[in-house]
Design a protein around this motif. Structure first.
Motif, mmCIF file in Angstrom:
data_model
loop_
_atom_site.group_PDB
_atom_site.id
_atom_site.type_symbol
_atom_site.label_atom_id
_atom_site.label_comp_id
_atom_site.label_asym_id
_atom_site.label_seq_id
_atom_site.Cartn_x
_atom_site.Cartn_y
_atom_site.Cartn_z
ATOM 1 N N VAL A 64 0.980 -1.155 -0.057
ATOM 2 C CA VAL A 64 0.052 0.042 -0.009
ATOM 3 C C VAL A 64 0.989 1.156 0.056
ATOM 4 C CG1 VAL A 64 -1.752 1.250 1.268
ATOM 5 C CG2 VAL A 64 -1.941 -1.059 0.936
ATOM 6 N N VAL A 65 1.951 1.099 0.855
ATOM 7 C CA VAL A 65 2.936 2.304 0.965
ATOM 8 C C VAL A 65 3.547 2.663 -0.502
ATOM 9 C CG1 VAL A 65 5.021 3.319 1.979
ATOM 10 C CG2 VAL A 65 3.259 2.461 3.361
ATOM 11 N N LEU A 66 3.841 1.292 -1.208
ATOM 12 C CA LEU A 66 4.336 1.328 -2.529
ATOM 13 C C LEU A 66 3.664 2.027 -3.473
ATOM 14 C CD1 LEU A 66 6.956 0.588 -4.216
ATOM 15 C CD2 LEU A 66 5.658 -1.478 -4.442
ATOM 16 N N ALA A 67 2.430 1.748 -3.305
ATOM 17 C CA ALA A 67 1.306 2.366 -4.126
ATOM 18 C C ALA A 67 1.136 3.725 -3.761
ATOM 19 C CB ALA A 67 0.091 1.695 -3.983
ATOM 20 N N PHE A 68 1.342 4.143 -2.576
ATOM 21 C CA PHE A 68 1.588 5.666 -2.373
ATOM 22 C C PHE A 68 2.537 6.408 -3.044
ATOM 23 C CE2 PHE A 68 2.476 9.264 0.240
ATOM 24 C CZ PHE A 68 1.377 10.200 0.464
ATOM 25 N N TYR A 69 3.641 5.953 -2.945
ATOM 26 C CA TYR A 69 4.934 6.527 -3.760
ATOM 27 C C TYR A 69 4.423 6.548 -5.202
ATOM 28 C CZ TYR A 69 8.618 6.490 -0.044
ATOM 29 O OH TYR A 69 9.384 6.757 1.014
ATOM 30 N N ALA A 70 4.174 5.472 -5.924
ATOM 31 C CA ALA A 70 3.632 5.418 -7.374
ATOM 32 C C ALA A 70 2.738 6.555 -7.583
ATOM 33 C CB ALA A 70 3.227 4.390 -7.596
ATOM 34 N N ILE A 71 1.589 6.705 -6.881
ATOM 35 C CA ILE A 71 0.487 7.680 -7.139
ATOM 36 C C ILE A 71 0.746 9.021 -6.855
ATOM 37 C CG2 ILE A 71 -1.739 8.320 -6.580
ATOM 38 C CD1 ILE A 71 -2.398 5.382 -5.742
ATOM 39 N N CYS B 141 12.233 4.261 5.161
ATOM 40 C CA CYS B 141 10.748 4.210 5.598
ATOM 41 C C CYS B 141 9.970 2.942 5.418
ATOM 42 C CB CYS B 141 9.875 5.258 4.413
ATOM 43 S SG CYS B 141 8.093 5.535 4.311
ATOM 44 N N MET B 142 10.274 2.218 4.495
ATOM 45 C CA MET B 142 9.630 0.950 4.151
ATOM 46 C C MET B 142 9.980 -0.182 5.515
ATOM 47 S SD MET B 142 7.792 0.542 1.769
ATOM 48 C CE MET B 142 7.421 0.987 0.026
ATOM 49 N N LEU B 143 11.417 -0.098 6.008
ATOM 50 C CA LEU B 143 11.798 -0.790 7.153
ATOM 51 C C LEU B 143 10.916 -0.273 8.153
ATOM 52 C CD1 LEU B 143 15.433 -0.924 6.590
ATOM 53 C CD2 LEU B 143 13.796 -2.769 6.068
ATOM 54 N N THR B 144 10.843 1.186 8.617
ATOM 55 C CA THR B 144 10.093 1.523 9.672
ATOM 56 C C THR B 144 8.714 0.840 9.751
ATOM 57 O OG1 THR B 144 11.364 3.426 9.536
ATOM 58 C CG2 THR B 144 9.412 3.466 10.747
ATOM 59 N N SER C 197 12.940 19.560 2.535
ATOM 60 C CA SER C 197 12.294 18.910 1.442
ATOM 61 C C SER C 197 12.615 17.279 1.657
ATOM 62 C CB SER C 197 12.890 19.136 0.225
ATOM 63 O OG SER C 197 14.233 19.295 -0.013
ATOM 64 N N SER C 198 14.065 17.122 2.162
ATOM 65 C CA SER C 198 14.212 15.606 2.230
ATOM 66 C C SER C 198 13.500 15.012 3.271
ATOM 67 C CB SER C 198 15.874 15.597 2.377
ATOM 68 O OG SER C 198 16.265 16.268 3.621
ATOM 69 N N ILE C 199 13.266 15.858 4.427
ATOM 70 C CA ILE C 199 12.615 15.033 5.595
ATOM 71 C C ILE C 199 11.060 14.858 4.976
ATOM 72 C CG2 ILE C 199 11.624 15.755 7.532
ATOM 73 C CD1 ILE C 199 14.317 14.626 7.910
ATOM 74 N N LYS C 200 10.542 16.155 4.322
ATOM 75 C CA LYS C 200 9.148 16.051 3.902
ATOM 76 C C LYS C 200 9.033 14.558 2.988
ATOM 77 C CE LYS C 200 8.222 20.784 3.639
ATOM 78 N NZ LYS C 200 6.861 20.807 4.570
ATOM 79 N N GLU C 201 9.793 14.336 2.203
ATOM 80 C CA GLU C 201 10.006 13.111 1.454
ATOM 81 C C GLU C 201 9.944 11.850 2.175
ATOM 82 O OE1 GLU C 201 12.457 13.222 -1.777
ATOM 83 O OE2 GLU C 201 11.221 14.399 -3.016
ATOM 84 N N PHE C 202 10.616 11.897 3.466
ATOM 85 C CA PHE C 202 10.601 10.831 4.846
ATOM 86 C C PHE C 202 9.272 10.796 5.248
ATOM 87 C CE2 PHE C 202 11.295 9.082 8.727
ATOM 88 C CZ PHE C 202 11.969 7.759 8.474
ATOM 89 N N ALA C 203 8.788 11.718 5.740
ATOM 90 C CA ALA C 203 7.625 12.140 6.552
ATOM 91 C C ALA C 203 6.157 11.662 5.791
ATOM 92 C CB ALA C 203 7.502 13.354 7.163
ATOM 93 N N LEU C 204 6.232 12.112 4.762
ATOM 94 C CA LEU C 204 4.749 12.059 3.759
ATOM 95 C C LEU C 204 4.084 10.478 3.719
ATOM 96 C CD1 LEU C 204 2.323 13.486 2.703
ATOM 97 C CD2 LEU C 204 3.671 13.552 0.407
ATOM 98 N N PRO C 205 5.149 9.701 2.909
ATOM 99 C CA PRO C 205 4.788 8.275 2.907
ATOM 100 C C PRO C 205 4.659 7.329 4.421
ATOM 101 C CG PRO C 205 6.970 8.693 2.393
ATOM 102 C CD PRO C 205 6.483 10.088 2.356
#
Length: 755
Positions: free
Chosen positions: A588-595, A607-610, A674-682
């Protein structure tokens, strides 16, 4: 606990909290006092050394370069798990090591990657550096207690055969180890070595042995390299970004404090103090274990603060249940901690297994993440089971015994029919998982890439610009980066300043000729750049071997987690359900990355490991309650009702833990760079998904596999549930406590009569 012990305990905790605040919070301030000043900071926070090597001789093949990058990556991890190695062009390799300011010292310690050969006394090459699998310095003690320094060698499969032949032919003769044309050691062969493992002994110090081992390791590269450039680079992120992230953590922590105190009252205060101690201990241990801290690492610690709430929520929810059943405060506290223990241990041990495997098998970011995760798990268990417990019992010992301050006692919630909607939940989950693959297929067809891979994964372009004056990182970020993001189409332009020069390095996704020309025109027109602008294609910092290491590590970790859950719950269906839920959350999170087209870079792995750890922990809590209820239920109990009741009973925990973790990450997203946002959003998407799967999917999936057509509890050997009688009030209880308990007893009796 006696009153005097309670007072002493509170004083000790207060002193400990004060010391930790001083050594950590002050350490991150301008004064840099205490243990925090020694924490290693990553390249993004503190800068470091950048070294560029070029292949000598004929142009190496793509595989030779890839192998060399991977071997160098493993080598530089002795300095930091966050050290990066990537290829530039066809024949160059760059190394970036954070937290180091002396390039010459690093060059001396790493050595000069070059040719390594093993030669017999006639000058014949019997094997080369690629035949050596590992070389390490060791200390061995003989029977007399004398210590000897030596170097242990292990050969590859091919090297084992070559070394066996060479040692058999050269008994009593030396085999010289030649590095870059110079003999660095000439050990005499004492016996034929057929197992591929040898020891070099001599009258050298341990430091000399370590230097010899390091040189052998360095020389075992397939490509001979020469250093062409080395420099000290500045941090990729400015001080403002660091202070903003720390401020976000403080705000998130304050929100959690208020929330816990409002919901759980006095125990909530105890957990808040324990969280302060948790944060301080984590920072001290980062220093003690020499772990490199990057900005995603700070985000991981802040996330860990949110997840550390989980154990406290489990405990306090149990305490409130015991109070609701009419227990006095002392008994409720004792029972609450006892009943919460199994869920806390199983959940944390399962995640710890994953962290240990990832730490042993992973590389780079994966290894760094695993180290921080493992520390967080151990410390969170300590603070929840020791510190929080000590504080709560101390409050009770000094005379705070009114049940009302230990949590509001509410009516038992009517079970929600989650299983009745299982088909809907399953359909929704399947649709969510498949949506990612559909969108990735559409993206590929549109030729924009299945996922929005960053240069960490697919490489990109490094553009070095020499200005007529020195710019600070803050000036570059504010004056140049916004426009460059439009020109390059990259929403995450990475910037580094080169100390002692006017140079700035811009790393972006691969730029075509049109974008390169637009980049150069912008620099010339807006900033009057007259010097030549150097542009070079760079490889990914996450090599295919590193990705494969990460995948293998996750697979092994998943298998071990499955085995542990199977062992603890004595039912393979529990383990299978947990792993399916884990896979569900990842997809589901992978789908979020794609969408959402969120950039897939180094933080993607973290992120995935968390999410893997978060998913398992949430699932274990529900399974623990189902296991407990099955032991205490008769064989005629309807299993559907039992599962619905267990999910409902743990629903508060699921909501509260998800909410507190979500708040921490949301504040980080709002205030972060920005780099933190890209970690936090997904990650926010993963938290929501994890809560959904643990409540709506795991229990229902286990139920379907468990029952088939039979909807009764299939545990004929378990005894019927015993109704525990309410004990007489302890003489230690206050009169107000006793009145509440009498009312609770009366209420319990009325319920029994209605039945």
């Amino acid at each position: 606990m006696k009153k005097s012990k309670g007072v002493i305990s509170l004083l000790l905790v207060t002193v400990l909290t004060g010391l930790l605040v001083f050594t950590t919070a002050v350490g991150f301030g301008s004064g840099h006092i205490g243990a925090a000043k020694n924490i290693k900071l990553g390249l993004d926070l503190a800068g470091g050394v950048s070294i560029t090597y070029q292949a000598k001789g004929e142009k190496p093949t793509e595989k030779e370069m890839s192998d060399t990058v991977y071997k160098l990556q493993k080598r530089v991890e002795q300095y930091s798990t966050e050290a990066g190695v990537y290829q530039e062009g066809d024949d160059r390799i760059s190394i970036e090591i954070p937290g180091v300011t002396d390039a010459n010292k690093v060059l001396e310690e790493i050595g000069k990657p070059g040719s390594l050969e093993f030669q017999d006394s006639e000058g014949n090459v019997v094997l080369d550096g690629t035949d050596v699998k590992s070389a390490t310095a060791q200390i061995q003690e003989d029977n007399s207690g004398n210590k000897k320094n030596m170097v242990s060698l292990e050969m590859t499969k091919e090297g084992k055969k070559k070394f066996a032949e060479a040692t058999e032919k050269n008994l009593g003769k030396p085999i010289s180890i030649v590095y870059d044309g110079q003999v660095i050691s000439s050990p005499t062969v004492n016996s034929a070595i057929t197992n591929g493992q040898a020891v070099i002994e001599g009258s050298f110090t341990y430091e000399e042995a370590e230097e010899l081992a390091s040189t052998i390791r360095i020389g075992g590269l397939q490509v001979e390299l020469e250093e062409i450039n080395s420099s000290v680079v500045g941090a990729q992120l400015g001080e403002e970004a660091i202070s903003t992230s720390l401020m976000a953590g403080a705000i998130g922590l304050a929100i959690i404090f208020v929330f816990m105190c409002a919901v759980y009252l006095l125990p909530g205060l105890a957990s808040s103090i324990a969280l302060c101690i948790y944060t301080g201990i984590i920072l001290v241990l980062l220093n003690a274990f020499d772990i490199t801290l990057t900005l995603p690492g700070i985000a991981g610690i802040i996330l860990g603060i949110g997840m550390a709430v989980d154990a406290n929520v489990i405990i306090f929810a149990r305490v409130k249940e015991e109070l609701g059943e009419g227990k006095n405060v002392k008994t409720a506290l004792k029972k609450g901690f006892q009943k919460a223990l199994s869920a806390i241990l199983d959940g944390n041990i399962t995640t710890l297994i994953a962290a240990l495997v990832l730490g042993l098998k992973g590389t780079g970011t994966v290894k760094g993440f695993a180290q921080t995760l493992a520390l967080g798990i151990v410390v969170s268990m300590f603070t929840a089971l020791v510190v929080t417990r000590l504080l709560v019992y101390s409050f009770y010992a000094i005379g705070i015994r009114n049940p009302k301050v230990y949590g509001r006692v509410k009516e038992e919630r009517k079970p929600i029919d989650f299983l009745g909607k299982k088909k809907v939940f399953f359909v929704v989950s399947i649709a969510l998982c498949l949506s990612g693959f559909v969108v990735m297929g559409i993206n590929s067809a549109r030729d924009v890439g299945a996922l929005n891979y960053s240069l960490d994964f697919v490489g990109g372009t490094a553009t070095t610009v020499t200005f007529d004056k020195e710019y600070t990182l803050e000036e570059v970020d504010s004056q140049m980066v916004p426009e460059l993001e439009k020109i390059t189409g990259d929403k995450n332009v990475q910037v580094q300043t080169v100390k002692g020069t006017n140079q700035v390095v811009f790393k972006t996704q691969t730029l075509d000729l049109e974008k390169r020309e637009a980049f150069e025109s912008y620099m010339q027109n807006e900033f009057g750049v007259k010097e030549e602008i150097a542009t070079e294609n760079i490889s990914s910092t996450v090599s295919s071997e590193m990705r494969m290491d990460a995948v293998i590590a996750v697979i092994i970790a998943t298998i071990f987690m499955l085995l542990y859950i199977w062992f603890r719950f004595k039912d393979i269906r529990f383990a299978t359900s947990a792993v399916v839920a884990l896979l569900h959350d990842v997809l589901v999170v992978l789908a979020f990355y794609a969408i959402a087209r969120v950039s897939v870079g180094n933080t993607f792995i973290a992120c995935m490991l968390t999410i893997v750890g978060y998913s398992i922990n949430a699932t274990i809590v529900i399974f623990d309650r189902i296991r407990e209820e099955m032991k205490n239920s008769s064989r005629n109990t309807d299993l559907k009702d039992l599962v619905n009741r267990c999910i409902t009973q743990t629903l508060t925990r699921s909501i509260y833990t998800s909410l507190t973790t979500f708040v921490m990450v949301a504040v980080l997203y709002v205030m972060g760079v920005s780099s933190i946002k890209e970690f936090a959003l997904p990650l926010m998407a993963g938290i929501v998904c994890g809560a959904y799967s643990s409540v709506c999917i795991t229990g229902a999936l286990w139920y379907v596999m468990k029952t088939g057509k039979n909807a009764k509890v299939q545990a004929a050997s378990v005894p019927a549930k015993q109704v525990e009688s309410v004990k007489t009030e302890s003489s230690e209880e206050s009169s107000s406590d006793g009145n509440v308990q009498k009312a609770a007893k009366s209420k319990t009796k009325k319920k029994k009569k209605r039945r």
